[in-house]
Design a protein around this motif. Structure first.
Motif, PDB file in Angstrom:
ATOM      1  N   ASP A 196       0.451  -1.473  -0.578  1.00 29.92           N
ATOM      2  CA  ASP A 196      -0.350   0.068   0.076  1.00 29.92           C
ATOM      3  C   ASP A 196       0.474   1.443  -0.472  1.00 29.92           C
ATOM      4  N   TYR A 197       1.549   1.422   1.026  1.00 25.07           N
ATOM      5  CA  TYR A 197       2.774   2.590   0.481  1.00 25.07           C
ATOM      6  C   TYR A 197       4.171   2.829  -0.308  1.00 25.07           C
ATOM      7  N   CYS A 198       4.358   1.759  -0.657  1.00 18.82           N
ATOM      8  CA  CYS A 198       6.052   1.973  -1.302  1.00 18.82           C
ATOM      9  C   CYS A 198       5.444   1.476  -3.099  1.00 18.82           C
ATOM     10  N   ILE A 199       4.593   1.167  -3.268  1.00 23.60           N
ATOM     11  CA  ILE A 199       4.051   0.991  -4.870  1.00 23.60           C
ATOM     12  C   ILE A 199       3.071   1.624  -5.570  1.00 23.60           C
ATOM     13  N   LYS A 200       3.367   2.176  -6.577  1.00 22.65           N
ATOM     14  CA  LYS A 200       2.410   3.259  -7.134  1.00 22.65           C
ATOM     15  C   LYS A 200       2.680   2.442  -8.743  1.00 22.65           C
ATOM     16  N   ASP A 201       1.379   2.935  -9.558  1.00 19.37           N
ATOM     17  CA  ASP A 201       1.431   2.259 -10.933  1.00 19.37           C
ATOM     18  C   ASP A 201       2.378   2.728 -11.769  1.00 19.37           C
ATOM     19  N   GLN A 202       2.933   1.894 -12.688  1.00 14.65           N
ATOM     20  CA  GLN A 202       3.293   3.567 -13.682  1.00 14.65           C
ATOM     21  C   GLN A 202       4.575   4.251 -13.264  1.00 14.65           C
ATOM     22  N   HIS A 203       5.537   3.797 -12.160  1.00 12.52           N
ATOM     23  CA  HIS A 203       6.700   4.304 -11.838  1.00 12.52           C
ATOM     24  C   HIS A 203       7.454   2.960 -11.310  1.00 12.52           C
ATOM     25  N   ARG A 204       9.002   3.841 -11.168  1.00  9.56           N
ATOM     26  CA  ARG A 204      10.150   2.491 -10.736  1.00  9.56           C
ATOM     27  C   ARG A 204      10.201   2.763  -9.193  1.00  9.56           C
ATOM     28  N   ASN A 205       8.962   2.173  -8.607  1.00  5.17           N
ATOM     29  CA  ASN A 205       9.150   1.261  -6.995  1.00  5.17           C
ATOM     30  C   ASN A 205      11.042   1.068  -6.614  1.00  5.17           C
ATOM     31  N   ILE A 206      11.038   2.053  -5.767  1.00  7.43           N
ATOM     32  CA  ILE A 206      12.583   1.786  -4.649  1.00  7.43           C
ATOM     33  C   ILE A 206      12.533   1.828  -3.047  1.00  7.43           C
ATOM     34  N   LEU A 207      12.534   0.523  -2.355  1.00  8.73           N
ATOM     35  CA  LEU A 207      12.469   0.781  -0.832  1.00  8.73           C
ATOM     36  C   LEU A 207      13.969   0.994  -0.876  1.00  8.73           C
ATOM     37  N   ILE A 208      14.343   2.055   0.577  1.00 11.22           N
ATOM     38  CA  ILE A 208      15.694   1.805   0.819  1.00 11.22           C
ATOM     39  C   ILE A 208      15.976   1.936   2.250  1.00 11.22           C
ATOM     40  N   ILE A 209      15.982   0.153   2.547  1.00 12.10           N
ATOM     41  CA  ILE A 209      16.122   0.180   4.367  1.00 12.10           C
ATOM     42  C   ILE A 209      17.458   0.237   4.916  1.00 12.10           C
ATOM     43  N   ILE A 210      16.645   0.910   5.431  1.00  9.97           N
ATOM     44  CA  ILE A 210      18.550   1.424   7.146  1.00  9.97           C
ATOM     45  C   ILE A 210      18.382   0.632   7.940  1.00  9.97           C
ATOM     46  N   THR A 211      19.721  -0.469   8.025  1.00  7.84           N
ATOM     47  CA  THR A 211      19.237  -1.539   9.063  1.00  7.84           C
ATOM     48  C   THR A 211      20.466  -1.622   9.368  1.00  7.84           C
ATOM     49  N   ASP A 212      20.667  -2.435  10.349  1.00 10.51           N
ATOM     50  CA  ASP A 212      22.043  -3.506  10.752  1.00 10.51           C
ATOM     51  C   ASP A 212      21.834  -4.330  10.058  1.00 10.51           C
ATOM     52  N   GLY A 213      20.926  -4.948   9.158  1.00 10.96           N
ATOM     53  CA  GLY A 213      20.982  -6.216   9.206  1.00 10.96           C
ATOM     54  C   GLY A 213      20.062  -7.313   9.825  1.00 10.96           C
ATOM     55  N   TYR A 214      20.608  -7.600  11.131  1.00 13.67           N
ATOM     56  CA  TYR A 214      18.876  -8.083  12.099  1.00 13.67           C
ATOM     57  C   TYR A 214      17.703  -7.659  11.951  1.00 13.67           C
ATOM     58  N   MET A 215      17.165  -8.418  11.623  1.00 10.83           N
ATOM     59  CA  MET A 215      15.471  -8.188  11.938  1.00 10.83           C
ATOM     60  C   MET A 215      14.831  -8.999  13.609  1.00 10.83           C
ATOM     61  N   TYR A 216      14.215  -7.873  14.027  1.00  8.62           N
ATOM     62  CA  TYR A 216      13.510  -8.350  15.180  1.00  8.62           C
ATOM     63  C   TYR A 216      12.988  -7.172  15.693  1.00  8.62           C
ATOM     64  N   HIS A 217      11.853  -7.872  16.311  1.00  8.36           N
ATOM     65  CA  HIS A 217      10.434  -7.139  16.856  1.00  8.36           C
ATOM     66  C   HIS A 217      10.074  -7.538  17.550  1.00  8.36           C
ATOM     67  N   ARG A 218       9.646  -7.512  18.888  1.00  5.08           N
ATOM     68  CA  ARG A 218       8.917  -7.967  20.117  1.00  5.08           C
ATOM     69  C   ARG A 218       8.140  -8.752  19.599  1.00  5.08           C
ATOM     70  N   ASN A 219       6.904  -7.974  18.509  1.00  6.99           N
ATOM     71  CA  ASN A 219       5.603  -8.326  18.502  1.00  6.99           C
ATOM     72  C   ASN A 219       5.634  -8.798  17.640  1.00  6.99           C
ATOM     73  N   ASN A 220       6.497  -9.858  16.823  1.00  8.11           N
ATOM     74  CA  ASN A 220       6.787 -10.611  15.845  1.00  8.11           C
ATOM     75  C   ASN A 220       7.939 -11.508  15.917  1.00  8.11           C
ATOM     76  N   GLN A 221       7.526 -12.253  16.804  1.00  5.66           N
ATOM     77  CA  GLN A 221       8.719 -13.486  16.764  1.00  5.66           C
ATOM     78  C   GLN A 221       8.426 -15.008  17.026  1.00  5.66           C
ATOM     79  N   PHE A 222       8.671 -15.561  15.276  1.00 10.44           N
ATOM     80  CA  PHE A 222       7.597 -17.406  15.076  1.00 10.44           C
ATOM     81  C   PHE A 222       8.392 -17.226  14.261  1.00 10.44           C
ATOM     82  N   LYS A 223       8.318 -18.890  14.624  1.00 10.93           N
ATOM     83  CA  LYS A 223       9.370 -19.774  13.926  1.00 10.93           C
ATOM     84  C   LYS A 223       7.740 -20.586  12.938  1.00 10.93           C
TER      85      LYS A 223
END
Length: 293
Positions: free
Chosen positions: A162-189
């Protein structure tokens, strides 16, 4: 008379041939692409200069200069287009949204768009905003010290389409992070895959040997794909900063991210470590200004 007729016919054929060749060789001007660039900023404790100091340049300062490079490339693209063809956007997101009213207020200034009604002054204003506002956001987050992590996995699940994709555009998402992915509300396997990667998980799965790739394959490790078929999105991950305790940590992190993007149908992605901004600037300029279809 017959000779004159033959010469006239030959002249017409040659003229038609040259005209056709000229017409074929004339390049067709490709319409300028519309850019839709989104930033997803990780305001977790990775930016804390006390917990994660770097004497050469603090990580939050690198983040700000990475943003500056991207924005400059975006504005260079805008400047090259004719006014009536402008249809370009730039925005910044956080997940979860910061609880700080100051950060939320500042971030509203980082959503800009250019169209046929835009003025040259708006370009200058955008340059000024991105030269001053991002550093204020980082300084505010560090000062408050209310680090709640960054729910990158949840952002892809709930918001990226919804936020990052528009029709007739080149859509680029820049994620600035250390590469580790973690959030206390989203932890499952699920079937070996997970919604997170941490140094503890890497140690737990024994991904600290040269054959880490075979371990990943055998155990079916990686990130769970929250969505599919987002091939019209390009992703640039900046600031990957693996623990120095494991010589293969950076490779493991990149393997997780790369496999994840492929599982979601993302074909164009770039994974960059926390290099000095001056070294990374020409690379980022090239990525943003690339002539993609």
């Amino acid at each position: 008379m017959k000779t004159t007729f033959l010469l006239s016919t030959l002249f017409l054929l040659l003229t038609a041939s040259f005209t056709r060749k000229e017409r074929i060789s004339t390049p067709i001007e490709k319409p300028p692409q519309n850019l839709n660039i989104s930033f997803l900023l990780d305001l977790s404790d990775r930016i804390d200069p006390k917990k994660n100091p770097n004497p050469t340049m603090q990580y939050y300062q690198r983040d700000v200069l990475y943003m500056k490079s991207i924005v400059q490339a975006f504005l260079n693209h805008v400047k090259q287009k004719k006014i009536f063809k402008l249809n370009d956007q730039l925005q910044v997101f956080f997940d979860p949204a910061p609880k700080s009213p100051q950060i939320n207020q500042l971030s509203q200034q980082l959503k800009v768009s250019f169209d046929k009604n835009s003025s040259k002054k708006s370009i200058i204003t955008t340059e000024q905003i991105f030269a001053t506002v991002p550093i204020k956001i980082y300084q505010s987050a560090i000062r408050d010290r209310h680090y709640v992590g960054s729910d990158i996995w949840g952002f892809f699940k709930n918001s990226v389409t919804d936020y990052c994709i528009k029709d007739q555009h080149r859509n680029i998402l820049i994620i600035i992070t250390d590469g580790y992915m973690y959030h206390r509300n989203n932890q499952f396997k699920k079937n070996g895959k997970s919604t997170y990667i941490t140094p503890a998980l890497i140690r737990e799965q024994k991904l600290n040997t040269p054959d880490f790739q075979s371990v990943i394959k055998r155990k079916n490790l990686g990130f769970i794909a929250p969505i599919n078929n987002v091939g019209n999105l390009e992703v640039v991950v900046l600031g990957i900063n693996p623990s120095p305790n494991n010589p293969f940590e950076g490779d493991v992190i990149k393997q997780y991210w790369g496999d994840w993007f492929k599982s979601m149908g993302i074909k164009n992605y770039y994974l960059k470590t926390a290099e000095l901004p001056s070294d990374l600037d020409p690379v980022l300029q090239k990525i943003i200004l690339a002539d993609k279809p």
